[in-house]
Design a protein around this motif. Structure first.
Motif, PDB file in Angstrom:
ATOM      1  N   ARG A 177       0.612  -1.407  -0.187  1.00  0.00           N
ATOM      2  CA  ARG A 177      -0.059   0.202   0.075  1.00  0.00           C
ATOM      3  C   ARG A 177       0.881   1.209   0.033  1.00  0.00           C
ATOM      4  N   ASP A 178       1.654   1.724   0.399  1.00  0.00           N
ATOM      5  CA  ASP A 178       3.166   2.276   0.245  1.00  0.00           C
ATOM      6  C   ASP A 178       3.930   3.095  -1.532  1.00  0.00           C
ATOM      7  N   LYS A 179       3.498   1.810  -1.618  1.00  0.00           N
ATOM      8  CA  LYS A 179       4.250   1.837  -3.009  1.00  0.00           C
ATOM      9  C   LYS A 179       3.526   1.486  -3.948  1.00  0.00           C
ATOM     10  N   VAL A 180       2.551   1.539  -3.863  1.00  0.00           N
ATOM     11  CA  VAL A 180       1.569   1.478  -5.530  1.00  0.00           C
ATOM     12  C   VAL A 180       1.110   2.470  -5.775  1.00  0.00           C
ATOM     13  N   THR A 181       0.872   2.794  -6.971  1.00  0.00           N
ATOM     14  CA  THR A 181       1.128   3.789  -7.311  1.00  0.00           C
ATOM     15  C   THR A 181      -0.944   3.958  -8.749  1.00  0.00           C
ATOM     16  N   TYR A 182      -1.593   5.126  -8.405  1.00  0.00           N
ATOM     17  CA  TYR A 182      -2.165   5.109  -9.265  1.00  0.00           C
ATOM     18  C   TYR A 182      -2.538   6.108  -9.940  1.00  0.00           C
ATOM     19  N   ALA A 183      -2.912   6.474 -11.157  1.00  0.00           N
ATOM     20  CA  ALA A 183      -2.923   7.388 -12.366  1.00  0.00           C
ATOM     21  C   ALA A 183      -4.170   7.483 -12.602  1.00  0.00           C
ATOM     22  N   GLN A 184      -4.467   8.923 -12.347  1.00  0.00           N
ATOM     23  CA  GLN A 184      -5.551   9.771 -11.968  1.00  0.00           C
ATOM     24  C   GLN A 184      -5.493  11.816 -13.121  1.00  0.00           C
ATOM     25  N   ALA A 185      -6.912  11.896 -13.631  1.00  0.00           N
ATOM     26  CA  ALA A 185      -6.854  12.973 -14.624  1.00  0.00           C
ATOM     27  C   ALA A 185      -7.272  13.894 -13.831  1.00  0.00           C
ATOM     28  N   GLY A 186      -7.001  13.887 -12.260  1.00  0.00           N
ATOM     29  CA  GLY A 186      -6.816  14.886 -11.508  1.00  0.00           C
ATOM     30  C   GLY A 186      -8.374  14.861 -10.572  1.00  0.00           C
ATOM     31  N   ILE A 187      -8.700  16.041  -9.372  1.00  0.00           N
ATOM     32  CA  ILE A 187      -9.558  15.679  -8.862  1.00  0.00           C
ATOM     33  C   ILE A 187     -10.706  15.926  -9.093  1.00  0.00           C
ATOM     34  N   SER A 218     -12.294  13.918 -11.996  1.00  0.00           N
ATOM     35  CA  SER A 218     -12.194  13.346 -13.118  1.00  0.00           C
ATOM     36  C   SER A 218     -12.637  11.920 -12.714  1.00  0.00           C
ATOM     37  N   ALA A 219     -13.032  11.174 -13.913  1.00  0.00           N
ATOM     38  CA  ALA A 219     -13.660  10.361 -14.051  1.00  0.00           C
ATOM     39  C   ALA A 219     -12.413   9.407 -13.261  1.00  0.00           C
ATOM     40  N   SER A 220     -11.594   9.070 -13.941  1.00  0.00           N
ATOM     41  CA  SER A 220     -10.692   8.253 -12.930  1.00  0.00           C
ATOM     42  C   SER A 220     -10.192   8.542 -12.068  1.00  0.00           C
ATOM     43  N   TYR A 221     -10.696   9.762 -10.986  1.00  0.00           N
ATOM     44  CA  TYR A 221     -10.552  10.282 -10.084  1.00  0.00           C
ATOM     45  C   TYR A 221     -11.198   9.536  -9.441  1.00  0.00           C
ATOM     46  N   LEU A 222     -13.056   9.835  -9.343  1.00  0.00           N
ATOM     47  CA  LEU A 222     -13.710   8.676  -9.058  1.00  0.00           C
ATOM     48  C   LEU A 222     -14.097   7.853  -8.925  1.00  0.00           C
ATOM     49  N   CYS A 223     -12.858   6.966 -10.166  1.00  0.00           N
ATOM     50  CA  CYS A 223     -13.460   5.676  -9.935  1.00  0.00           C
ATOM     51  C   CYS A 223     -12.507   5.035  -9.456  1.00  0.00           C
ATOM     52  N   PHE A 245      -0.782   1.841 -12.183  1.00  0.00           N
ATOM     53  CA  PHE A 245      -2.108   1.107 -12.396  1.00  0.00           C
ATOM     54  C   PHE A 245      -3.268   2.359 -12.152  1.00  0.00           C
ATOM     55  N   MET A 246      -4.382   2.110 -12.768  1.00  0.00           N
ATOM     56  CA  MET A 246      -5.974   3.055 -13.409  1.00  0.00           C
ATOM     57  C   MET A 246      -7.014   2.639 -13.159  1.00  0.00           C
ATOM     58  N   CYS A 247      -7.552   3.383 -13.525  1.00  0.00           N
ATOM     59  CA  CYS A 247      -8.827   3.417 -13.849  1.00  0.00           C
ATOM     60  C   CYS A 247      -9.505   4.083 -14.668  1.00  0.00           C
ATOM     61  N   ASP A 248      -9.214   3.099 -16.055  1.00  0.00           N
ATOM     62  CA  ASP A 248     -10.039   4.215 -17.417  1.00  0.00           C
ATOM     63  C   ASP A 248     -11.261   4.051 -17.853  1.00  0.00           C
ATOM     64  N   GLN A 249     -11.630   5.468 -19.088  1.00  0.00           N
ATOM     65  CA  GLN A 249     -13.172   5.089 -19.772  1.00  0.00           C
ATOM     66  C   GLN A 249     -12.216   3.930 -20.992  1.00  0.00           C
ATOM     67  N   THR A 250     -13.351   2.408 -21.720  1.00  0.00           N
ATOM     68  CA  THR A 250     -12.999   2.405 -22.420  1.00  0.00           C
ATOM     69  C   THR A 250     -12.340   2.832 -23.347  1.00  0.00           C
ATOM     70  N   THR A 251     -13.189   3.893 -24.040  1.00  0.00           N
ATOM     71  CA  THR A 251     -12.429   4.813 -25.317  1.00  0.00           C
ATOM     72  C   THR A 251     -10.935   4.849 -25.047  1.00  0.00           C
ATOM     73  N   ASN A 252     -10.369   4.693 -24.184  1.00  0.00           N
ATOM     74  CA  ASN A 252      -8.916   4.909 -23.659  1.00  0.00           C
ATOM     75  C   ASN A 252      -8.241   3.675 -23.312  1.00  0.00           C
ATOM     76  N   THR A 253      -9.312   2.524 -23.040  1.00  0.00           N
ATOM     77  CA  THR A 253      -8.601   1.726 -22.315  1.00  0.00           C
ATOM     78  C   THR A 253      -8.433   0.362 -23.552  1.00  0.00           C
ATOM     79  N   VAL A 254      -9.304   0.309 -24.584  1.00  0.00           N
ATOM     80  CA  VAL A 254      -9.344  -1.151 -25.494  1.00  0.00           C
ATOM     81  C   VAL A 254      -8.609  -1.301 -25.948  1.00  0.00           C
ATOM     82  N   PRO A 255      -8.338  -0.363 -26.983  1.00  0.00           N
ATOM     83  CA  PRO A 255      -7.049  -0.170 -27.465  1.00  0.00           C
ATOM     84  C   PRO A 255      -5.695  -1.301 -27.056  1.00  0.00           C
ATOM     85  N   GLN A 256      -5.547  -0.885 -26.109  1.00  0.00           N
ATOM     86  CA  GLN A 256      -4.500  -0.948 -25.392  1.00  0.00           C
ATOM     87  C   GLN A 256      -4.336  -2.094 -24.264  1.00  0.00           C
TER      88      GLN A 256
END
Ligand code: MLT
Length: 320
Positions: A144-154, A156-161, A195-206
């Motif tokens: 828990r001290d090391k894991v990093t979570y990417a988001q688009a700012g407070i 944002s959808a990724s932040y809320l997820c 890791f991150m939680c993001d919309q499929t419009t960004n993640t599906v191709p990756q």
């Protein structure tokens, strides 16, 4: 008499606008960096609306502060039909997250209509050790001290997820904010964030190209475009269900003839087979005609503000 002339002139100007609009490209402000989900959705929509209106729509990215910079830019733009805004659920969380917003969400925008509902996915860097979701949860808890979570700012959808995920699994992780999940995805692919939680419009191709690892989708049911990926709900997070609504807005005071033409173009877009097929491939779904209306988006915006405000106030989180 002077008043009558004024009214007549205004009527003639409005009629001229109705006939001529648009005479130049319409800018859609995307309050996030290029390459992310809002950008992708807006580009697909712009192509369909350009087709319907026989006129060009161009995208202007204005990312930062969880969308506030771009939303404010659109709110302050001249209300002449040539500047619009495409944004999502973040429109409804910002009024509670910010003690001082530079705009008034309900008063400063005309609504054009809802555009699409976009599910989210929990994705991680390719070399993330856990193979499955259960091991991933154990890994997060153990690191828990090391894991990093990417988001688009407070806000944002990724932040809320991320917030919903943290409270569901009762764990904290280090937040790494970006100006949008487009640049966040680059870092995830590069292995700089976990890791991150993001919309499929960004993640599906990756996900399809194997550039990232996927641990689950945030919807109650599996997605046709990612049929092999289990939902978070079926992997034990009972009731986890998050879909991101997206809508098209204009600065308040945009002339009615321009708004009417924009609503018609949006309605043509959401029925356009090419638009539907492109979104379906990206795991998203255009709204039906009844939702692609100014009334529907305004009602949704109000309801969402009413839903999120007490939740956020209770959490005590503020962005400023
Ligand atoms: C978000 O998390 O709100 C979006 O991913 C922002 C974006 O489009 O980059």
């Amino acid at each position: 008499m002077l008043r009558l002339i004024g009214v007549l002139l205004a009527f003639c100007a409005a009629t001229a606008l109705a006939q001529d609009y648009p005479t130049k490209p319409v800018i859609i402000v995307v309050p996030a960096a290029a390459g992310g989900p809002t950008d992708t959705l807006t580009r697909v929509l712009a192509a369909a609306m350009s087709n319907a209106m026989k006129s060009q729509f161009i995208i202007e990215n204005a990312g930062g502060a969880g969308g506030i910079i771009g939303i404010n830019k659109a709110a302050k733009a001249r209300p002449d039909g040539y500047t619009l805004l495409l944004y999502h659920i973040g429109m409804s969380t910002a009024p509670a997250l910010y003690r001082k917003l530079p705009y008034d969400t309900l008063a400063d925008f005309d609504t054009i209509g809802q555009v699409a509902d976009v599910p989210m996915t929990l994705v991680a860097r390719k070399a993330m050790p856990p193979a499955g979701f259960a091991e991933f949860l154990a890994y997060i808890r153990a690191n828990r001290d090391k894991v990093t979570y990417a988001q688009a700012g407070i806000g944002s959808a990724s932040y809320l997820c991320g917030l919903l995920f943290m409270s569901t699994i009762d764990a904290q992780f280090t937040q790494v904010p970006y100006k949008g999940t487009g640049p966040a995805m680059n870092d995830l692919i590069g292995g700089q964030v976990d890791f991150m939680c993001d919309q499929t419009t960004n993640t599906v191709p990756q996900i399809r190209s194997g550039n990232v690892k996927v641990y689950g989708v945030t919807t109650a049911r599996r997605l046709a475009s990612l049929a092999d990926v289990p939902t978070l709900d079926e992997q034990g997070l009972r009731g986890f269900d998050l879909v991101v609504w997206n809508g098209l807005f204009a600065p308040r005071g945009t002339p009615k003839p321009a708004l009417d033409k924009l609503v018609a173009a949006l309605q043509a877009a959401v029925q356009d087979p090419a638009f539907k097929a492109r979104l379906a491939d990206l795991g998203a779904e255009p709204v039906g005609l009844a939702k692609a209306t100014p009334e529907s988006l305004r009602g949704l915006l109000k309801a969402e503000i009413d839903k999120w405000t007490p939740i956020i106030r209770k959490s005590g989180v503020y962005a400023d």
